[in-house]
Design a protein around this motif. Structure first.
Motif, PDB file in Angstrom:
ATOM      1  N   ASN A 147     -12.058  -4.773  -5.048  1.00  0.00           N
ATOM      2  CA  ASN A 147     -10.674  -4.564  -6.211  1.00  0.00           C
ATOM      3  C   ASN A 147     -10.869  -4.248  -7.227  1.00  0.00           C
ATOM      4  O   ASN A 147     -11.822  -4.116  -8.234  1.00  0.00           O
ATOM      5  CB  ASN A 147     -10.598  -6.377  -6.674  1.00  0.00           C
ATOM      6  CG  ASN A 147     -10.495  -7.552  -5.122  1.00  0.00           C
ATOM      7  OD1 ASN A 147     -11.702  -7.126  -4.732  1.00  0.00           O
ATOM      8  ND2 ASN A 147      -9.065  -7.558  -4.450  1.00  0.00           N
ATOM      9  N   ALA A 200       0.727  -0.870   0.027  1.00  0.00           N
ATOM     10  CA  ALA A 200       0.183   0.024  -0.102  1.00  0.00           C
ATOM     11  C   ALA A 200       0.932   0.814   0.083  1.00  0.00           C
ATOM     12  O   ALA A 200       2.139   1.516   0.136  1.00  0.00           O
ATOM     13  CB  ALA A 200      -0.909  -0.593   0.623  1.00  0.00           C
ATOM     14  N   ARG A 253      -6.407  -2.794   1.985  1.00  0.00           N
ATOM     15  CA  ARG A 253      -5.079  -4.365   1.850  1.00  0.00           C
ATOM     16  C   ARG A 253      -4.057  -4.251   0.538  1.00  0.00           C
ATOM     17  O   ARG A 253      -3.644  -2.705   0.440  1.00  0.00           O
ATOM     18  CB  ARG A 253      -6.708  -4.869   0.970  1.00  0.00           C
ATOM     19  CG  ARG A 253      -7.560  -5.758   1.882  1.00  0.00           C
ATOM     20  CD  ARG A 253      -6.812  -6.395   3.026  1.00  0.00           C
ATOM     21  NE  ARG A 253      -5.926  -7.327   2.813  1.00  0.00           N
ATOM     22  CZ  ARG A 253      -6.653  -8.502   2.954  1.00  0.00           C
ATOM     23  NH1 ARG A 253      -7.447  -9.080   3.572  1.00  0.00           N
ATOM     24  NH2 ARG A 253      -5.516  -9.760   2.502  1.00  0.00           N
ATOM     25  N   GLU A 254      -3.561  -4.878  -0.371  1.00  0.00           N
ATOM     26  CA  GLU A 254      -2.757  -5.406  -1.163  1.00  0.00           C
ATOM     27  C   GLU A 254      -2.440  -3.957  -1.982  1.00  0.00           C
ATOM     28  O   GLU A 254      -3.908  -3.706  -2.772  1.00  0.00           O
ATOM     29  CB  GLU A 254      -2.753  -5.910  -1.255  1.00  0.00           C
ATOM     30  CG  GLU A 254      -2.445  -7.329  -0.463  1.00  0.00           C
ATOM     31  CD  GLU A 254      -3.048  -8.334   0.312  1.00  0.00           C
ATOM     32  OE1 GLU A 254      -3.361  -8.819   1.198  1.00  0.00           O
ATOM     33  OE2 GLU A 254      -4.076  -7.554   0.329  1.00  0.00           O
ATOM     34  N   TYR A 255      -1.677  -2.811  -2.010  1.00  0.00           N
ATOM     35  CA  TYR A 255      -1.224  -2.340  -3.451  1.00  0.00           C
ATOM     36  C   TYR A 255      -2.935  -0.691  -3.302  1.00  0.00           C
ATOM     37  O   TYR A 255      -2.889  -0.646  -4.542  1.00  0.00           O
ATOM     38  CB  TYR A 255      -1.283  -3.012  -4.564  1.00  0.00           C
ATOM     39  CG  TYR A 255       0.403  -3.806  -4.184  1.00  0.00           C
ATOM     40  CD1 TYR A 255       1.168  -3.242  -4.582  1.00  0.00           C
ATOM     41  CD2 TYR A 255      -0.388  -4.860  -4.192  1.00  0.00           C
ATOM     42  CE1 TYR A 255       2.281  -4.228  -4.405  1.00  0.00           C
ATOM     43  CE2 TYR A 255       0.709  -5.424  -3.816  1.00  0.00           C
ATOM     44  CZ  TYR A 255       2.416  -5.496  -4.548  1.00  0.00           C
ATOM     45  OH  TYR A 255       3.623  -6.621  -4.300  1.00  0.00           O
ATOM     46  N   VAL A 256      -3.481  -0.399  -1.937  1.00  0.00           N
ATOM     47  CA  VAL A 256      -4.188   0.213  -1.960  1.00  0.00           C
ATOM     48  C   VAL A 256      -3.283   1.713  -2.413  1.00  0.00           C
ATOM     49  O   VAL A 256      -2.490   1.688  -1.962  1.00  0.00           O
ATOM     50  CB  VAL A 256      -5.258   0.703  -0.810  1.00  0.00           C
ATOM     51  CG1 VAL A 256      -5.927   1.774  -0.701  1.00  0.00           C
ATOM     52  CG2 VAL A 256      -6.101  -0.693  -1.461  1.00  0.00           C
ATOM     53  N   MET A 284     -10.252  -3.166  -0.451  1.00  0.00           N
ATOM     54  CA  MET A 284      -9.861  -3.587  -1.388  1.00  0.00           C
ATOM     55  C   MET A 284      -8.605  -3.878  -1.766  1.00  0.00           C
ATOM     56  O   MET A 284      -8.146  -2.662  -2.384  1.00  0.00           O
ATOM     57  CB  MET A 284     -10.440  -4.763  -1.840  1.00  0.00           C
ATOM     58  CG  MET A 284     -11.624  -6.293  -0.905  1.00  0.00           C
ATOM     59  SD  MET A 284     -13.215  -6.801  -1.797  1.00  0.00           S
ATOM     60  CE  MET A 284     -14.315  -6.848  -0.392  1.00  0.00           C
ATOM     61  N   ALA A 285      -7.882  -4.417  -2.411  1.00  0.00           N
ATOM     62  CA  ALA A 285      -6.722  -4.459  -2.898  1.00  0.00           C
ATOM     63  C   ALA A 285      -5.936  -3.874  -4.340  1.00  0.00           C
ATOM     64  O   ALA A 285      -7.795  -4.303  -5.533  1.00  0.00           O
ATOM     65  CB  ALA A 285      -6.554  -6.028  -3.659  1.00  0.00           C
ATOM     66  N   TYR A 286      -5.988  -3.301  -4.643  1.00  0.00           N
ATOM     67  CA  TYR A 286      -5.393  -2.506  -6.123  1.00  0.00           C
ATOM     68  C   TYR A 286      -7.073  -1.055  -5.751  1.00  0.00           C
ATOM     69  O   TYR A 286      -6.777  -0.571  -6.919  1.00  0.00           O
ATOM     70  CB  TYR A 286      -5.768  -2.888  -7.139  1.00  0.00           C
ATOM     71  CG  TYR A 286      -4.383  -3.889  -7.582  1.00  0.00           C
ATOM     72  CD1 TYR A 286      -3.427  -3.455  -7.503  1.00  0.00           C
ATOM     73  CD2 TYR A 286      -5.013  -5.365  -6.818  1.00  0.00           C
ATOM     74  CE1 TYR A 286      -2.093  -4.681  -7.724  1.00  0.00           C
ATOM     75  CE2 TYR A 286      -3.738  -6.385  -7.038  1.00  0.00           C
ATOM     76  CZ  TYR A 286      -2.165  -5.776  -7.478  1.00  0.00           C
ATOM     77  OH  TYR A 286      -1.661  -6.892  -7.348  1.00  0.00           O
TER      78      TYR A 286
END
Length: 295
Positions: free
Chosen positions: A163, A93, A120-123, A144-146
């Motif tokens: 996502n 993130a 979450r991941e890569y926000v 959520m991710a991205y």
């Protein structure tokens, strides 16, 4: 609009003062066990003693992080940014970097995040454009991710963003909204309380509260009955909203006339919120106007 909770103050100390602890057995300084030795933390960053920072994360100057927040590996937090208590920020993130806006002139703007959020991941969450302005996220949200939150956005409380959702600048999302995955939201759009946005929709206008919106072009499909029931609404509340929805979207009454009629008769608080959202969306300067019905 729902009310955002303020950040809860927490005792914090500069990282430069908490990094080194004394090992009584060896008589020498060691790293705090909550900070991975590969993390890079600016000496002026202020972290509560219970904050955990994972491997290869970078915490910049003018960052404040409250109690019991967990920063995963490979996270970047630039400042000025305030993060409250009990948040979980997952690997990759990036929070608090400059806005992706050509109008940005280098002024000090902010990201302010409340409590008990999951990022979450890569926000990515960008700072606001104007000096002193804020990109704000409330409490108990799940991003959520991205997902991308652009400059000057406001997300209230208990919102779920799935996502690969891209929020453009100046978007306002009211509490308990649900936004499904792989979609874009246009600048200055407002998304109402307890609304449900279907996946892969194009959201270029305001999403009325309590409704389901989906499609390309997007349309209001129905009330979000399952979401409203899960929120704990009573049968009386649901009945009042159903009548209001039928008047606006299913009757032969012209839209403006139906809106005025609803404003004169709306005593129920949920109906009042529904009517006021539509009224402001239709008439306030800078608003995008409501998404129309499928009718």
């Amino acid at each position: 609009m729902g009310k955002l909770f303020a950040l809860v103050p927490a005792p914090i100390i500069p990282h430069s003062e908490r990094l080194m602890l004394t090992d009584n057995r060896l008589g020498e300084a060691t790293l705090s066990p909550s900070i991975h030795p590969t993390a890079i933390i600016h000496p002026q960053a202020q972290l509560h003693a219970t904050v955990q920072v994972g491997a290869f994360s970078v915490i910049g100057e003018k960052v404040t992080i409250g109690a019991n927040t967990v920063i995963g590996p490979h996270v970047v937090v630039e400042g000025p940014t305030e993060i409250g208590t009990g948040n979980r920020i997952f690997p990759g993130a990036v929070i608090g970097c400059e806005p992706q806006d050509l109008k940005y002139k280098g002024g000090e703007s902010w990201v302010k995040i409340g409590n008990d959020n999951q990022i979450r991941e890569y926000v990515t969450i960008n700072r606001a454009t104007e000096e002193g302005a804020v990109t704000r996220i409330g409490d108990r949200n799940l991003l959520m991710a991205y997902a991308h939150v652009a400059h000057n956005c406001v997300i209230e409380n208990e919102v779920i963003i799935a996502n690969s959702v891209a929020l453009a600048g100046h978007i306002y999302i009211e509490s308990q909204a649900r936004i499904s995955g792989v979609l874009g939201v246009h600048q200055f759009v407002h998304i109402g309380r307890l609304a449900m946005v279907g996946g892969m929709s194009r959201i270029e206008r305001d999403v009325p509260p309590f409704t389901i919106v989906e499609g390309n072009p997007s349309r209001v499909r129905s009330l979000n009955l399952i979401g409203l029931q899960r929120s704990g609404m009573s049968a009386e509340d649901l009945s009042a909203l159903k009548q209001a929805f039928r008047l606006i979207y299913r009757s032969d009454t012209p839209y403006q006339q139906a809106l005025e009629e609803l404003g004169r008769s709306a005593a129920h608080p949920y109906v009042q919120h529904f009517q006021q959202f539509l009224q402001k969306s239709s008439h306030d300067q800078g608003r995008r106007g409501p998404i129309p019905s499928k009718k």
